[in-house]
Design an enzyme around this catalytic site. Structure first.
Site, PDB file in Angstrom:
ATOM      1  N   HIS A  20      45.124  46.087  28.094  1.00  0.00           N
ATOM      2  CA  HIS A  20      43.912  46.945  27.805  1.00  0.00           C
ATOM      3  C   HIS A  20      43.337  46.607  26.313  1.00  0.00           C
ATOM      4  CE1 HIS A  20      43.484  48.987  31.583  1.00  0.00           C
ATOM      5  NE2 HIS A  20      44.754  49.297  31.712  1.00  0.00           N
TER       6      HIS A  20
ATOM      7  N   LYS B 177      52.345  54.036  34.011  1.00  0.00           N
ATOM      8  CA  LYS B 177      51.688  55.204  34.555  1.00  0.00           C
ATOM      9  C   LYS B 177      52.549  56.188  35.354  1.00  0.00           C
ATOM     10  CE  LYS B 177      47.276  53.304  35.134  1.00  0.00           C
ATOM     11  NZ  LYS B 177      46.111  53.045  36.024  1.00  0.00           N
TER      12      LYS B 177
ATOM     13  N   ASP C 193      42.281  42.643  36.448  1.00  0.00           N
ATOM     14  CA  ASP C 193      42.536  44.176  36.817  1.00  0.00           C
ATOM     15  C   ASP C 193      41.189  44.671  36.905  1.00  0.00           C
ATOM     16  OD1 ASP C 193      43.810  46.302  37.308  1.00  0.00           O
ATOM     17  OD2 ASP C 193      43.862  46.961  35.120  1.00  0.00           O
TER      18      ASP C 193
END
Length: 301
Positions: free
Chosen positions: A223, A171, A251
């Site tokens: 993800h 990120k 998460d």
């Protein structure tokens, strides 16, 4: 604790739950003082050379590690040595623990440069992303508890420890106006946001450190969804590394129950209900079931 004269340290690095101090070095050999806070893990990875010696001596506290499905304990006065280390070892301190570590290969500056920089980067990202400063630590701690319950081997636990703490490091390459946007992202902004998992893999691979290169694949996959509708590769089921599937659940749980700058966190009851609703869709059902068995323990973290 008075066991070591800290004035004799050449250099000291502080990381989350860990102090390491270089005491002496010469001809490739290093002597390093370690102090681990309660709840901290520390690991050894396979050595690069056949003649490499790894040795440490417990000064205070206790280190626990798993070997052949048995929990072993190293207490004051005990030593551990391998020449060379041929497998991964993950050590756990459930109390304040100090030890002297000797390695016949230079390792300290891996701590003091790349590892410290990555930890600082991960913490700065979680703050920018609206989390508290303990987000990465919580993800790592819960992931390791779940990994141990699932019987992961030491190599898997070693990768899980690194990848869980650094899962969102990509990120750093996402524009702040997207990362901190309080409203729903546009479809274009969402496509940019999804790139953070690929960026994370690139950042870790570019360190050139073997352990971080191994963790990079897991960071990229965290993800992915069990039904194949995740990103970036659309992997499904057993195609997803078990460490990544663990991080995905942990998460999600932490994200749902944590207060963010733009919303109030859900209750743990609501979070568990949402996880169950997505069982077999977003989340590996077997791993989720193991996670749910830890419910009472997780509530206390």
């Amino acid at each position: 604790m008075g066991i070591i004269n800290e004035d004799s340290f050449i250099e000291t690095v502080h990381m989350k739950g860990l102090q390491i101090s270089l005491i002496a070095s010469g001809d490739g050999t290093e002597v390093i003082y370690h102090k681990l806070d309660p709840g901290t893990r520390w690991g050894l990875e396979p050595a690069n050379g056949s003649g490499v010696l790894e040795f440490f001596h417990i000064l205070s506290g206790e280190l626990k590690y798993k070997k052949n499905n048995q929990i072993n304990s190293l207490k004051i006065g005990d030593v551990f040595y391998k020449s060379p280390v041929k497998e991964h070892y993950v050590f756990y301190a459930d109390q304040l623990t100090e030890f002297i570590y000797v390695s016949s290969q230079p390792v300290f500056h891996h701590y003091s440069t790349i590892s410290k920089e990555l930890e600082d980067l991960a913490i700065s990202i979680e703050e920018k992303d609206g989390y508290t400063v303990d987000h990465c630590s919580r993800i790592s701690k819960i992931s390791m508890i779940l990994g141990e319950k699932l019987g992961l081997n030491t190599s898997q636990l070693f990768r899980l420890s690194l990848a869980s703490f650094l899962h969102d490091i990509g990120k750093v390459k996402i524009p702040l106006e997207i990362l901190q946007k309080p409203d729903k992202l546009t479809s274009e902004e969402w496509e940019i946001m999804k790139e953070h998992s690929r960026y994370g893999r690139e950042i870790l691979e570019n360190t050139g450190l073997p352990t971080l290169i191994e963790a990079a694949k897991i960071v990229e996959q965290h993800h992915e969804r069990y039904d194949g509708n995740g990103y970036p590769q659309g992997l499904k089921g057993e195609e997803i590394e078990i460490e990544a599937a663990i991080i995905s659940i942990v998460d999600s749980f932490d994200a749902m129950t944590t207060d963010r700058v733009y919303r109030k966190g859900r209750t743990t009851k609501e979070a568990f209900e949402e996880l169950i609703r997505c069982r077999g869709k977003m989340y590996n059902p077997d791993i989720l079931d193991a996670f749910l068995e830890l419910k009472e323990e997780l509530i206390k973290i």
